[in-house]
Write a protein that holds these residues in place. Structure first.
Motif, mmCIF file in Angstrom:
data_model
loop_
_atom_site.group_PDB
_atom_site.id
_atom_site.type_symbol
_atom_site.label_atom_id
_atom_site.label_comp_id
_atom_site.label_asym_id
_atom_site.label_seq_id
_atom_site.Cartn_x
_atom_site.Cartn_y
_atom_site.Cartn_z
ATOM 1 N N CYS A 443 0.775 -1.318 0.125
ATOM 2 C CA CYS A 443 -0.018 0.109 -0.055
ATOM 3 C C CYS A 443 0.943 1.163 -0.179
ATOM 4 O O CYS A 443 1.825 1.323 0.487
ATOM 5 C CB CYS A 443 -0.891 -0.142 1.088
ATOM 6 S SG CYS A 443 -1.674 1.550 1.522
ATOM 7 N N CYS A 446 0.499 2.349 3.647
ATOM 8 C CA CYS A 446 1.054 1.503 4.909
ATOM 9 C C CYS A 446 2.136 0.529 4.510
ATOM 10 O O CYS A 446 2.315 0.508 3.220
ATOM 11 C CB CYS A 446 -0.069 0.536 5.246
ATOM 12 S SG CYS A 446 -1.703 1.484 5.528
ATOM 13 N N CYS A 461 -6.207 -2.095 0.033
ATOM 14 C CA CYS A 461 -5.436 -2.341 1.383
ATOM 15 C C CYS A 461 -6.448 -2.567 2.322
ATOM 16 O O CYS A 461 -7.368 -1.594 2.360
ATOM 17 C CB CYS A 461 -4.569 -0.935 1.774
ATOM 18 S SG CYS A 461 -3.902 -1.017 3.166
ATOM 19 N N CYS A 464 -6.341 0.354 5.444
ATOM 20 C CA CYS A 464 -6.558 1.597 5.278
ATOM 21 C C CYS A 464 -7.778 2.040 4.199
ATOM 22 O O CYS A 464 -7.987 2.943 4.168
ATOM 23 C CB CYS A 464 -5.450 2.612 4.980
ATOM 24 S SG CYS A 464 -4.637 2.546 3.458
#
Ligand code: ADP
Ligand code: ZN
Ligand code: ZN
Length: 720
Positions: A443, A446, A461, A464
């Motif tokens: 991601c 992330c 993801c 998030c």
């Protein structure tokens, strides 16, 4: 005048103390007030009130600072009872958070002490006035209608007598006024008779009723009749005129559970969970506060409802992680439930097929009164078959559905029964990695692998929520040689099942199919009506379902969770497998369960296959002891996060340096970045939780870098 001590709605830890104001309005502890603090209008709570003969000037002179007047007292009746105030202050100590955060966690959003909240919905009503007025025949009819009903909702009157309603109010024959919208009453006639308890259940029931112990831990396999025992206890308590709180995990509060309570009890019921909108929550809250509701079924935050006289608190599936709040105050519902039980002299029953290690250890030490229920009501345990997937794949079988599972599915479906398949991963592929450099697509916000979703043809993801197209070239090395897919999720499973069982109806339940409001409910209801043969999904389907026609449950990648490095990963893997097994053969038929795993010899897998909690407990306690994890120690996790990695780490280092006491401090540990925020953590481990909490609070009170946020988690559920 009244001198009032108030807690402020303010996020700054340094203001975690009361402030003195004065007012000439009537004021009680637990009412909200509007105050001015440094030219800002804020909402606060009155902690205590003292009447005084002094003038404000005299008071200010005596105290040595200017005491200001409160702008307004907002409630006539306190929102926070003395009991809840004490609970909040206790929670503040326990969770090392601020008092105001605890008060806020207790109240539904509509009455939270927070600026900018929306008001509760009000409704217009009319009643007859004493005034003498001349009325037309039609108006008289409307007038008499209102008189016969004492009070009528204005909107109802207007739809019944469109031409008259307004005229009657204008003339003064009817008086219009507003009231807060209230929830509808659910008093009804119970439609279901209680079962007569079997001897095993009766023995437990007697033991509870004859004991003066405050807290019981009931360990009983799924289907052993725990819920039936809760209902019998509840009946007794209701007959004494006291209230009952039935706590359930987020995911288990299915329409089925609510229906079951509703069918059993005639009393007015309140239901409280996160799926309600703020107005609905407020209405349920009022129902408890006005003593209208006798039974409450709810998730975590229902433990803070303003009960008057609780006689019983049941916490079902007490090990479930949804009982722990993630954000501050990171409280555990179990602690609050036991606190309230003690306050009301109400029994607290913690129930589970797989109690948390901490609770069971307390049960064994006698801190909780331990009760065991090992017989299923229908006296059969499901037959569990373990499939070693490593061997199956070597034999050339599908890595998704082994021959064993497929064969059993065919048999069950041919008999007109239903199958549940559980796979704790959504999406199609778990990850894509570059053919040239092997790097996994992660991601952009992330440090986590993204999953490929076939339906949206995108990478998602799961942490998030970011969604992107599959890149044409590798973001790491720039190669265009394409990607290899690894791992499978529910979308791929659905495709495989449909291919192998053409003509069978399949339902899929995961976060992607239940996003719509009630999506969850609709899928379960359809399956309950036997509109589909196979239900597949993530752990959402593992809990709380009671379908008589399901005689086979398959768990795919059942030991996936063991790969996690968390201290609780064996426990959660075991729980998941036990829960899944409990879904099969609930009614008279013998149920079958297939676990497809890669580590059939791991104790979390083999003990679940034997439905043997006690052996699991012994094994797991060895592991916890070796790593000095709970229940052998207490832990506090302090997590730091911020946009700037070096500042975040510096704040954590600083914090660690300032900490001192008789405990171990582990870290600073770098955690994965999430939502563009870099994160790190220090972990306190020790034997004296009080000392550890005091040490953490002391450092927090000194303040830390304002660009870094800190989260304190006392007794963390996971360290992932
Ligand atoms: P648990 O909560 O332990 O999973 P339940 O209380 O839901 O178990 O009971 C499992 C099933 O057995 C339910 O369908 C319930 O109606 C039924 N049941 C429970 N106790 C009895 C009993 N004493 N006699 C007959 N049926 C029972
Ligand atoms: Zn590459
Ligand atoms: Zn992300």
């Amino acid at each position: 005048m009244n001198v009032i001590e108030c807690w402020m709605e303010h996020p700054v830890r340094k203001l975690d103390t009361t402030f003195t104001y004065w007012t000439d309005e009537p004021a009680q502890s637990g009412c909200r007030v509007r105050l001015t603090l440094r030219n800002r209008s804020v909402i606060g709570f009155i902690d205590s009130v003292q009447e005084s003969d002094e003038t404000p000037d005299e008071l200010s002179k005596r105290l040595g600072y200017t005491v200001r007047k409160a702008d307004a007292v907002l409630d006539e009746v306190p929102l926070i009872t003395p009991e809840l105030r004490d609970l909040a202050l206790w929670m503040r100590e326990k969770t090392v958070s601020t008092a105001i955060a605890c008060f806020q966690a207790m109240l539904p959003a509509k009455v939270k002490p927070a600026a900018g909240r929306s008001e509760a919905v009000r409704e217009r009503y009319v009643k007859v006035s004493e005034e003498e007025t001349k009325l037309t025949p039609k108006q008289l009819e409307a007038f008499l209608y209102v008189r016969d009903h004492d009070e009528v909702k204005y909107s109802d009157l207007r739809s019944k007598y469109p031409g008259q309603a307004k005229a009657l109010v204008d003339k003064g024959a009817l008086i219009a006024y507003e009231k807060e919208k209230t929830a509808e009453s659910t008093v009804h006639t119970a439609s279901q008779q209680p079962h007569t308890l079997n001897p095993y259940q009766q023995k437990i029931m007697d033991e509870i009723e004859q004991s003066d112990d405050p807290v019981f831990l009931l360990r009983g396999v799924t289907g052993s009749g725990k819920t039936e025992i809760y209902f019998h206890l509840a009946r007794h308590v209701l007959d004494e005129g006291r209230q009952v709180l039935l706590l359930v995990p987020e995911i288990a509060l299915t329409p089925q559970m609510i229906q079951r309570v509703y069918d059993r009890f005639g009393e007015d019921l309140a239901v409280y969970h996160s799926g309600l909108n703020p107005q609905e929550k407020y209405e349920q809250y009022r129902k408890v506060r006005t003593r209208q509701a006798k039974i409450v079924v709810g998730t975590r935050s229902a433990v803070f409802l303003p009960f008057h006289d609780l006689g019983l608190i049941v916490m079902d599936e007490e090990h479930d992680s949804s009982y722990k709040q993630d954000s501050q105050p990171a409280y555990h519902c179990r602690d609050a439930a036991i606190w309230r039980g003690a306050y009301h002299h109400a029994r607290v029953i913690l129930g589970s097929a797989t109690p948390s290690l901490e609770s069971y250890a307390r049960g064994i030490r006698g801190v909780y009164h331990l009760l065991k229920l090992d017989h299923r009501v229908n006296d059969t345990l499901p037959k569990v078959t373990l499939v070693n997937m490593k061997e199956a794949v070597q034999r050339g079988e599908s890595y998704i559905l082994s021959e064993t599972l497929r064969g059993k599915m065919e048999e069950v479906l041919a008999n007109g029964r239903q199958v549940i398949l559980l796979l704790n991963r959504r999406g199609y592929h778990a990850r894509l990695s570059c053919r040239a450099c092997q790097e996994v697509i992660t991601c952009p916000h992330c440090d986590l692998a993204m999953s490929w979703h076939r339906e949206s043809r995108s990478m998602k993801c799961h942490t998030c929520g970011t969604e992107i197209r599959v890149p044409r070239i590798c973001p790491k090395c720039g190669s265009d040689s394409g990607f290899t897919a690894y791992g499978y999720g529910t979308q791929k499973l659905e495709e495989e099942v449909q291919m192998r069982f053409p003509g069978r109806k399949v339902l899929r339940m995961d976060a992607d199919t239940t996003a719509r409001k009630n999506g969850h409910e609709e899928i379960l209801k359809a399956f309950g009506r036997h509109e589909a043969d196979i239900l597949l999904g993530t752990q959402m389907i593992a809990k709380g379902l009671d379908y008589p026609d399901v005689t086979l449950v398959g768990v795919l990648n059942g030991d996936d969770g063991l790969a996690r490095t968390d201290f609780r990963s064996c426990e959660t893997t075991f729980d998941l497998l036990m829960q899944a097994a409990g879904r099969s053969g609930r009614a008279q038929d013998h149920g079958e369960v297939v676990f497809q795993v890669y580590h059939p010899d791991h104790y979390a897998v083999s003990c679940a296959a034997q439905q043997d909690y006690e052996s699991f407990f012994v094994n797991e306690m060895h592991f916890r002891h070796a790593g000095m994890y709970p229940p052998y120690t207490y832990m506090i996790a302090v997590t730091f996060s911020g946009m700037d990695p070096s500042r975040t780490e510096a704040a954590a280092m600083e914090f660690k340096r300032a900490l001192s006491g008789n405990f171990k401090v582990i870290g600073v540990l770098q955690l994965l970045r999430i939502n563009d925020r870099s994160r790190c953590r220090i972990l306190l481990k020790g034997k004296d939780p009080q000392e550890m909490r005091t040490a953490v609070r002391k450092v927090l009170d000194q303040g830390i870098d304002s660009k870094v946020s800190v989260k304190v988690d006392v007794d963390p559920m996971t360290l992932d």
